[in-house]
Scaffold this motif. Structure first.
Motif, short mmCIF file in Angstrom:
data_model
loop_
_atom_site.label_atom_id
_atom_site.label_comp_id
_atom_site.label_asym_id
_atom_site.label_seq_id
_atom_site.Cartn_x
_atom_site.Cartn_y
_atom_site.Cartn_z
N TYR A 41 33.54 56.92 44.48
CA TYR A 41 33.84 55.65 43.83
C TYR A 41 34.97 55.84 42.83
CZ TYR A 41 29.44 54.04 45.82
OH TYR A 41 28.43 53.71 46.69
N ILE A 42 35.90 54.88 42.82
CA ILE A 42 37.09 54.99 41.97
C ILE A 42 37.28 53.69 41.21
CG2 ILE A 42 39.57 55.43 41.94
CD1 ILE A 42 39.25 56.75 44.67
N ASP A 43 37.57 53.81 39.91
CA ASP A 43 37.92 52.65 39.08
C ASP A 43 39.43 52.65 38.84
OD1 ASP A 43 35.28 52.02 38.93
OD2 ASP A 43 34.97 52.92 36.95
N ILE A 44 40.07 51.53 39.16
CA ILE A 44 41.51 51.43 38.99
C ILE A 44 41.83 50.17 38.19
CG2 ILE A 44 43.73 51.21 40.16
CD1 ILE A 44 42.54 52.64 42.52
N PRO A 45 42.52 50.32 37.05
CA PRO A 45 42.89 49.14 36.26
C PRO A 45 44.01 48.35 36.92
CG PRO A 45 43.81 51.12 35.28
CD PRO A 45 42.96 51.58 36.42
N ILE A 46 43.99 47.04 36.73
CA ILE A 46 45.03 46.19 37.29
C ILE A 46 45.25 45.01 36.34
CG2 ILE A 46 43.41 44.81 38.67
CD1 ILE A 46 45.61 44.63 40.81
N THR A 47 46.48 44.55 36.25
CA THR A 47 46.84 43.41 35.41
C THR A 47 47.62 42.40 36.25
OG1 THR A 47 46.97 44.81 33.44
CG2 THR A 47 48.04 42.67 33.33
N PHE A 48 47.24 41.12 36.14
CA PHE A 48 47.97 40.09 36.87
C PHE A 48 47.90 38.77 36.09
CE2 PHE A 48 43.66 40.09 38.38
CZ PHE A 48 43.31 38.76 38.54
N ARG A 49 48.71 37.79 36.48
CA ARG A 49 48.81 36.50 35.79
C ARG A 49 48.29 35.41 36.72
NH1 ARG A 49 53.01 35.98 31.87
NH2 ARG A 49 53.70 34.08 32.92
N PRO A 50 47.07 34.93 36.51
CA PRO A 50 46.50 33.91 37.39
C PRO A 50 47.34 32.64 37.47
CG PRO A 50 44.79 34.89 36.04
CD PRO A 50 46.09 35.41 35.53
N LYS A 51 48.04 32.29 36.39
CA LYS A 51 48.79 31.03 36.42
C LYS A 51 49.93 31.07 37.43
CE LYS A 51 52.31 31.77 32.85
NZ LYS A 51 52.88 31.22 31.59
N ASP A 52 50.36 32.28 37.81
CA ASP A 52 51.42 32.39 38.81
C ASP A 52 50.94 31.99 40.20
OD1 ASP A 52 53.09 33.30 36.84
OD2 ASP A 52 52.83 35.43 37.33
N PHE A 53 49.62 31.93 40.37
CA PHE A 53 49.07 31.62 41.69
C PHE A 53 48.51 30.20 41.79
CE2 PHE A 53 48.54 36.16 40.81
CZ PHE A 53 49.27 36.69 41.85
N GLY A 54 48.59 29.44 40.70
CA GLY A 54 48.12 28.06 40.76
C GLY A 54 46.61 27.96 40.63
N SER A 55 46.10 26.76 40.89
CA SER A 55 44.67 26.48 40.69
C SER A 55 43.79 27.14 41.74
CB SER A 55 44.44 24.97 40.70
OG SER A 55 44.84 24.41 41.96
N ALA A 56 44.37 27.52 42.89
CA ALA A 56 43.54 28.10 43.96
C ALA A 56 42.88 29.39 43.49
CB ALA A 56 44.40 28.36 45.19
N SER B 45 42.40 35.40 31.31
CA SER B 45 43.07 34.19 30.87
C SER B 45 44.14 33.86 31.90
CB SER B 45 43.70 34.37 29.49
OG SER B 45 44.82 35.23 29.56
N PHE B 46 44.67 32.62 31.81
CA PHE B 46 45.73 32.24 32.74
C PHE B 46 46.99 33.06 32.51
CE2 PHE B 46 43.79 27.97 33.78
CZ PHE B 46 43.66 28.26 35.12
N GLU B 47 47.24 33.45 31.24
CA GLU B 47 48.46 34.17 30.92
C GLU B 47 48.42 35.61 31.42
OE1 GLU B 47 51.26 33.11 29.71
OE2 GLU B 47 50.50 31.05 29.57
N GLU B 48 47.29 36.27 31.19
CA GLU B 48 47.17 37.67 31.61
C GLU B 48 45.71 38.03 31.80
OE1 GLU B 48 49.43 41.58 30.24
OE2 GLU B 48 47.80 41.09 28.85
N THR B 49 45.41 38.58 32.94
CA THR B 49 44.06 39.04 33.23
C THR B 49 44.08 40.55 33.43
OG1 THR B 49 43.29 36.96 34.20
CG2 THR B 49 42.20 38.98 34.92
N ILE B 50 43.21 41.23 32.69
CA ILE B 50 43.07 42.68 32.83
C ILE B 50 41.73 42.95 33.49
CG2 ILE B 50 42.94 44.88 31.62
CD1 ILE B 50 44.57 43.64 29.38
N ALA B 51 41.76 43.68 34.59
CA ALA B 51 40.54 43.92 35.35
C ALA B 51 40.51 45.35 35.87
CB ALA B 51 40.45 42.93 36.51
N SER B 52 39.35 45.75 36.36
CA SER B 52 39.17 47.06 37.01
C SER B 52 38.70 46.83 38.44
CB SER B 52 38.14 47.91 36.27
OG SER B 52 38.62 48.30 35.00
#
Length: 319
Positions: free
Chosen positions: A246-261, A192-199
């Motif tokens: 091979y390594i899986d690493i969780p990461i969380t970021f906020r897409p809206k902070d980076f704009g539409s790009a 989501s724009f507010e918070e994205t959780i990914a690996s």
């Protein structure tokens, strides 16, 4: 022509054998003096109990090792059995590999070994890898080379005078090489724009001839020149020599902070990425901090429900 006033003095000379005896007598006298001095020295040595000091290499440590250099410390245990302290005048050392000099040096005024005591003397030196590789082209990064440490301990010992104790120790030392890293996939757990959780699915290739235990990652990731930050390693991993992990690493970021790009980029099939940072690893030779760097790579962005094995081909991901 001689006249009656001229006086002639006749000097009788001994024969050659007598001359030789005289010379032998003088030489014999000198030898007797030397023997006398030696005997006196031994008697003094026995009287006061003087003995030669002893020394042994008790350990070799690598307190710091990276891609540029290796700092090495040789521990030498010196025992002085005498009632007087013994000055250690110089330490002369040489490090070689297969008969080829890697580094050498001299440590002057190395201290004094106390009477009836023992002391561990630390001999530090540094191997500069660039110097070694420039001198010996057959020594390649990632390899392990044999070495021989030669140390001469030079003492000023009463009775004996200047005394040299030679020591040797052999072992192996690595020429480390940085691992290759690839960001193969980014799997989204929740987007989501507010918070994205990914690996982040990372591929690490160890190009060294020794195993590494991965303890920590310190890095930052850019997607299409936009930083999404970094992440931490949740558990240690073993990377076998010349192997792939091979390594899986969780990461969380906020897409809206980076704009539409960033949003436009995520909606695409794949994107360019950059990873820069360091890894902390355990090795048979001690801890190392090695750089990781990948620029101009391409990765795929997938939602969790579309997740597949690492070995899936790009064709398998087509809708």
């Amino acid at each position: 022509m001689l006249t009656s006033d001229d006086k002639v003095e006749i000097v009788e000379r001994g024969n050659r054998k007598e001359d030789d005896k005289d010379e032998e007598g003088e030489g014999g006298f000198i030898e007797k003096v030397k023997d006398f001095i030696h005997d006196i020295g031994e008697k003094i040595e026995d009287a006061i109990g003087f003995r030669k000091p002893t020394a042994d290499v008790t350990g070799i440590h690598l307190p710091s090792i990276n891609l540029q250099k290796a700092e090495i410390v040789v521990d030498v245990l010196i025992t002085n059995p005498n009632p007087l302290p013994i000055p250690l005048i110089d330490i002369d050392y040489l490090i070689e590999s297969d008969g080829r000099k890697l580094v050498s040096g001299l440590i002057p005024d190395a201290g004094t070994i106390k009477a009836h005591g023992e002391e561990t003397v630390k001999i530090p030196f540094t191997l500069i890898y660039d110097d070694i590789k420039k001198t010996y082209a057959d020594i390649i990064p990632g390899s392990i080379i044999p070495y021989r440490v030669k140390v001469d301990l030079i003492f000023d010992v009463p009775i004996f005078g200047r005394l040299t104790l030679p020591l040797e120790k052999t072992g192996d030392i690595p020429i480390p090489y940085k691992p290759d890293i690839d960001l193969e996939k980014i799997h989204f757990e929740r987007f989501s724009f507010e918070e994205t959780i990914a690996s982040l699915h990372l591929k690490l290739e160890n190009k060294n001839d020794f195993d590494m235990g991965l303890n920590a990652l310190d890095y930052e990731v850019w997607l299409s020149d936009l930083s999404i930050g970094g992440a931490e390693l949740t558990k240690s991993e073993k990377i076998e020599k010349t192997g792939i992990t091979y390594i899986d690493i969780p990461i969380t970021f906020r897409p809206k902070d980076f704009g539409s790009a960033l949003w436009d980029m995520i909606r695409g099939r794949g994107t360019g990425y950059t990873i820069k940072g360091n890894i902390d690893v355990d090795t048979p030779f001690g801890k190392m901090k090695l750089p990781i760097n990948k620029e101009g790579g391409t990765t795929r962005l997938k939602k969790k429900k579309e997740d597949r094995d690492y070995d899936d081909s790009d064709d398998d991901d087509e809708d």
